[in-house]
Design an enzyme around this catalytic site. Structure first.
Site, mmCIF file in Angstrom:
data_model
loop_
_atom_site.group_PDB
_atom_site.id
_atom_site.type_symbol
_atom_site.label_atom_id
_atom_site.label_comp_id
_atom_site.label_asym_id
_atom_site.label_seq_id
_atom_site.Cartn_x
_atom_site.Cartn_y
_atom_site.Cartn_z
ATOM 1 N N GLU A 102 -9.716 -1.909 5.380
ATOM 2 C CA GLU A 102 -10.338 -1.620 6.670
ATOM 3 C C GLU A 102 -11.582 -2.489 6.863
ATOM 4 O O GLU A 102 -12.068 -3.105 5.914
ATOM 5 C CB GLU A 102 -10.720 -0.130 6.714
ATOM 6 C CG GLU A 102 -9.541 0.827 6.562
ATOM 7 C CD GLU A 102 -8.673 0.930 7.825
ATOM 8 O OE1 GLU A 102 -8.616 -0.031 8.613
ATOM 9 O OE2 GLU A 102 -8.046 1.987 8.007
ATOM 10 N N ASP A 161 0.810 -1.219 0.000
ATOM 11 C CA ASP A 161 0.000 0.000 0.000
ATOM 12 C C ASP A 161 0.845 1.271 0.000
ATOM 13 O O ASP A 161 2.054 1.227 0.218
ATOM 14 C CB ASP A 161 -0.963 -0.013 1.196
ATOM 15 C CG ASP A 161 -0.313 -0.513 2.483
ATOM 16 O OD1 ASP A 161 0.922 -0.542 2.568
ATOM 17 O OD2 ASP A 161 -1.057 -0.879 3.410
ATOM 18 N N ASP A 220 -7.490 -2.753 14.237
ATOM 19 C CA ASP A 220 -8.893 -3.007 13.864
ATOM 20 C C ASP A 220 -9.020 -4.223 12.936
ATOM 21 O O ASP A 220 -10.071 -4.443 12.341
ATOM 22 C CB ASP A 220 -9.506 -1.762 13.200
ATOM 23 C CG ASP A 220 -8.778 -1.351 11.912
ATOM 24 O OD1 ASP A 220 -7.806 -2.046 11.529
ATOM 25 O OD2 ASP A 220 -9.187 -0.352 11.294
ATOM 26 N N HIS A 239 -7.252 -4.754 10.155
ATOM 27 C CA HIS A 239 -6.984 -4.550 8.716
ATOM 28 C C HIS A 239 -5.708 -5.259 8.291
ATOM 29 O O HIS A 239 -4.794 -5.451 9.079
ATOM 30 C CB HIS A 239 -6.961 -3.058 8.344
ATOM 31 C CG HIS A 239 -5.795 -2.273 8.857
ATOM 32 N ND1 HIS A 239 -5.931 -1.056 9.483
ATOM 33 C CD2 HIS A 239 -4.455 -2.499 8.821
ATOM 34 C CE1 HIS A 239 -4.730 -0.597 9.799
ATOM 35 N NE2 HIS A 239 -3.822 -1.451 9.419
HETATM 36 C C1 F6R Z 1 1.464 -1.512 6.106
HETATM 37 C C2 F6R Z 1 0.189 -2.186 6.205
HETATM 38 C C3 F6R Z 1 -0.590 -2.207 7.458
HETATM 39 C C4 F6R Z 1 0.235 -2.549 8.690
HETATM 40 C C5 F6R Z 1 -0.622 -2.494 9.961
HETATM 41 C C6 F6R Z 1 0.199 -2.738 11.202
HETATM 42 O O1 F6R Z 1 2.001 -1.604 4.800
HETATM 43 O O2 F6R Z 1 -0.235 -2.705 5.239
HETATM 44 O O3 F6R Z 1 -1.642 -3.131 7.335
HETATM 45 O O4 F6R Z 1 0.788 -3.821 8.537
HETATM 46 O O5 F6R Z 1 -1.226 -1.244 10.060
HETATM 47 O O6 F6R Z 1 1.089 -1.680 11.372
HETATM 48 P P1 F6R Z 1 2.237 -1.762 12.488
HETATM 49 O O7 F6R Z 1 3.157 -2.836 12.059
HETATM 50 O O8 F6R Z 1 2.908 -0.404 12.435
HETATM 51 O O9 F6R Z 1 1.568 -2.036 13.769
#
Ligand code: F6R
Length: 269
Positions: free
Chosen positions: A143, A67, A136, A138
């Site tokens: 989301e 992303d 959450d 995701h």
């Molecule tokens: C990042 C992504 C997100 C993260 C998620 C966890 O490229 O796709 O889904 O993996 O938000 O983020 P952290 O590792 O910072 O807790």
């Protein structure tokens, strides 16, 4: 789903690096899907160490990031392109033309998703996808209530994700509310998936992902449909799992069996 529980972040990083390394060594032209965020940093550090000390080579590897924010340029300090360059790509021997991150500054962001899907297809599909999980539930920026059949597209971030990520932006700085993300179907199309989760703040999402019902309210629960997903957790992230003891028992029982009969079982293709 295979669930592995580790005593600390370092042992989890080493195991995930073992898995990525054997994928790359077996298929030097592997296509790897990558995530940003704090969770995979230990994995990237360990792969960089193995590149420096053990000559682990990335010359044939192609990568696709999950992303990117919409509305900030690639060279912005908070862009996911900058994150990947600073924390991984610039520290290994990968050709930058083999690294793809969605273009968050495209004139028409709606065109980016279908083009990204075509690039993945042209590369032969993703062999191994590395994921983190949001508080959450995701994965990527899919989301809650994202379609389980979704492909790469623009998504609006939830208030919770914006708040979780606000720590990276200065209080008066523009913080994107939209992102381009691989879809859940894009992720499920990967031949092999590794999801890493660290810390107690992920425990609820981890429980919903592994033991909850399959539901778009927890997008990560879609991984229950994938045949070859390994979830790597530290103890705090695993703390709310009802069947935690069972996952450890499965690991003990299967370790010997797999080592003996299918030593490279987890490698894709
Ligand atoms: C990042 C992504 C997100 C993260 C998620 C966890 O490229 O796709 O889904 O993996 O938000 O983020 P952290 O590792 O910072 O807790």
């Amino acid at each position: 789903m295979e669930v592995l529980i580790f005593p600390d972040a370092q042992s989890l990083a080493c195991k995930s690096a073992d898995l990525v390394e054997s994928q790359i060594k077996t298929f030097p032209d592997s296509v790897i899907g990558l995530a940003t965020g704090s969770t995979p940093l230990g994995l990237y550090e360990e792969l960089i160490r193995r590149h420096n000390e053990n000559d682990l080579s990335f010359t044939g590897v192609k990568t696709f990031n999950l992303d990117e924010y919409v509305g900030i340029p690639a060279n912005h300090p908070q862009s996911y392109r900058t994150f990947m360059d600073d924390n991984f790509f610039c520290k290994i021997n990968i050709d930058s033309s083999n690294t793809q991150v969605p273009n968050g500054m495209a004139e028409n962001p709606l065109d980016v998703g279908p083009a990204y899907e075509k690039m993945i297809e042209k590369a032969g599909g993703i062999d191994l996808q590395v994921l983190g999980v949001g508080t959450d539930g995701h994965i990527g920026f899919n989301e809650p209530t994202s379609s389980l059949g979704s492909m790469t597209r623009v998504k609006t971030l939830t208030k919770q994700t914006i708040e979780d990520n606000s720590r990276f932006f200065k209080p008066d700085e523009f913080q994107p509310k939209l992102a381009i993300t691989m879809g859940i179907k894009t992720i499920l199309d990967a031949r092999r998936i590794l999801l890493l989760a660290l810390g107690e703040n992920k425990a609820e999402a981890v429980k919903d992902m592994i033991e909850g019902p399959l539901s778009s309210m927890c997008p990560a629960s879609a991984l229950q449909l994938h045949q070859r997903t390994t979830i790597l957790l530290d103890e705090p992230a695993a703390s709310k799992l009802s069947l935690k003891g069972y996952y450890k028992f499965v690991g003990e029982m299967q370790d010997d069996l797999v080592r003996k009969h299918r030593p490279s079982d987890w490698i894709s293709r």
